[in-house]
Motif scaffolding. Structure first.
Motif, PDB file in Angstrom:
ATOM      1  N   VAL A 103      16.996 -10.721   4.888  1.00 50.71           N
ATOM      2  CA  VAL A 103      15.948  -9.715   4.955  1.00 50.71           C
ATOM      3  C   VAL A 103      15.568  -9.342   3.526  1.00 50.71           C
ATOM      4  CG1 VAL A 103      15.354  -7.387   5.722  1.00 50.71           C
ATOM      5  CG2 VAL A 103      16.843  -8.827   7.130  1.00 50.71           C
ATOM      6  N   PHE A 104      14.271  -9.385   3.250  1.00 48.63           N
ATOM      7  CA  PHE A 104      13.762  -9.023   1.934  1.00 48.63           C
ATOM      8  C   PHE A 104      12.941  -7.749   2.046  1.00 48.63           C
ATOM      9  CE2 PHE A 104      14.061 -13.605   1.888  1.00 48.63           C
ATOM     10  CZ  PHE A 104      14.555 -13.881   0.637  1.00 48.63           C
ATOM     11  N   HIS A 105      13.038  -6.910   1.042  1.00 48.99           N
ATOM     12  CA  HIS A 105      12.115  -5.778   0.966  1.00 48.99           C
ATOM     13  C   HIS A 105      10.777  -6.354   0.508  1.00 48.99           C
ATOM     14  CE1 HIS A 105      10.193  -2.087  -0.345  1.00 48.99           C
ATOM     15  NE2 HIS A 105      11.097  -1.444   0.385  1.00 48.99           N
ATOM     16  N   HIS A 106       9.692  -5.834   1.062  1.00 48.64           N
ATOM     17  CA  HIS A 106       8.368  -6.391   0.762  1.00 48.64           C
ATOM     18  C   HIS A 106       8.016  -6.312  -0.712  1.00 48.64           C
ATOM     19  CE1 HIS A 106       6.297  -2.517   0.173  1.00 48.64           C
ATOM     20  NE2 HIS A 106       7.198  -2.074   1.046  1.00 48.64           N
ATOM     21  N   ILE A 107       8.636  -5.423  -1.458  1.00 49.11           N
ATOM     22  CA  ILE A 107       8.316  -5.326  -2.878  1.00 49.11           C
ATOM     23  C   ILE A 107       9.029  -6.418  -3.688  1.00 49.11           C
ATOM     24  CG2 ILE A 107      10.144  -3.757  -3.648  1.00 49.11           C
ATOM     25  CD1 ILE A 107       7.890  -2.197  -5.114  1.00 49.11           C
ATOM     26  N   ALA A 108      10.061  -7.025  -3.088  1.00 57.77           N
ATOM     27  CA  ALA A 108      10.845  -8.032  -3.796  1.00 57.77           C
ATOM     28  C   ALA A 108      10.409  -9.453  -3.500  1.00 57.77           C
ATOM     29  CB  ALA A 108      12.322  -7.875  -3.444  1.00 57.77           C
ATOM     30  N   SER A 109       9.619  -9.652  -2.481  1.00 60.36           N
ATOM     31  CA  SER A 109       9.244 -11.002  -2.095  1.00 60.36           C
ATOM     32  C   SER A 109       7.931 -10.984  -1.327  1.00 60.36           C
ATOM     33  CB  SER A 109      10.338 -11.597  -1.210  1.00 60.36           C
ATOM     34  OG  SER A 109       9.994 -12.908  -0.823  1.00 60.36           O
TER      35      SER A 109
END
Length: 129
Positions: A18-24
């Motif tokens: 799971v990625f935070h939208h700000i990181a990917s």
């Protein structure tokens, strides 16, 4: 990035990330998945040299970009940007949007998790699907 490896038994596993939208973003996550698959294949082949050479050498690192950006945003460019935004935002009050619950005065980045086990019937249905 948060990840979890689920052991389904019989040498079957599921890796979730799971990625935070700000990181990917969609483009970057595709690259990550492809590189992960290449590294995993190299690891499966058992060749230590294959693992070291499977991915191309990067010509730029994120730190290179940040150095370029910091050098660009100084002097006249920085002053121009600050002057523009100070003029645009002069007299603007702090925006108070409605929220779903009261926010603390000091924000925290502490997260939480929820764990649960699927019963055998649901687990078998998912495996069959």
């Amino acid at each position: 990035l948060r990840s979890c490896l689920y052991d389904l038994g019989n040498q079957k596993y599921v890796l979730t990330c799971v990625f935070h939208h700000i990181a990917s973003d969609g483009w970057s996550s595709g690259i990550l998945v492809n590189e992960f698959m290449e590294l995993y294949s190299a690891l499966q082949s058992g060749s230590a040299t294959a693992i070291a050479t499977v991915l191309p050498e990067l010509t730029l690192q994120y730190s290179d970009y940040t150095i370029w950006q910091r050098k660009y945003l100084e002097g006249a460019v920085l002053e121009s940007q600050l002057t523009y935004w100070e003029a645009k935002l002069q007299g603007v009050a702090t925006l108070a949007l409605p929220t779903d619950y009261a926010r603390p005065s000091v924000q925290s980045t502490a997260g939480s998790n929820v764990s649960f086990a699927l019963n055998k019937e649901i687990s078998e249905s998912i495996n069959a699907l």
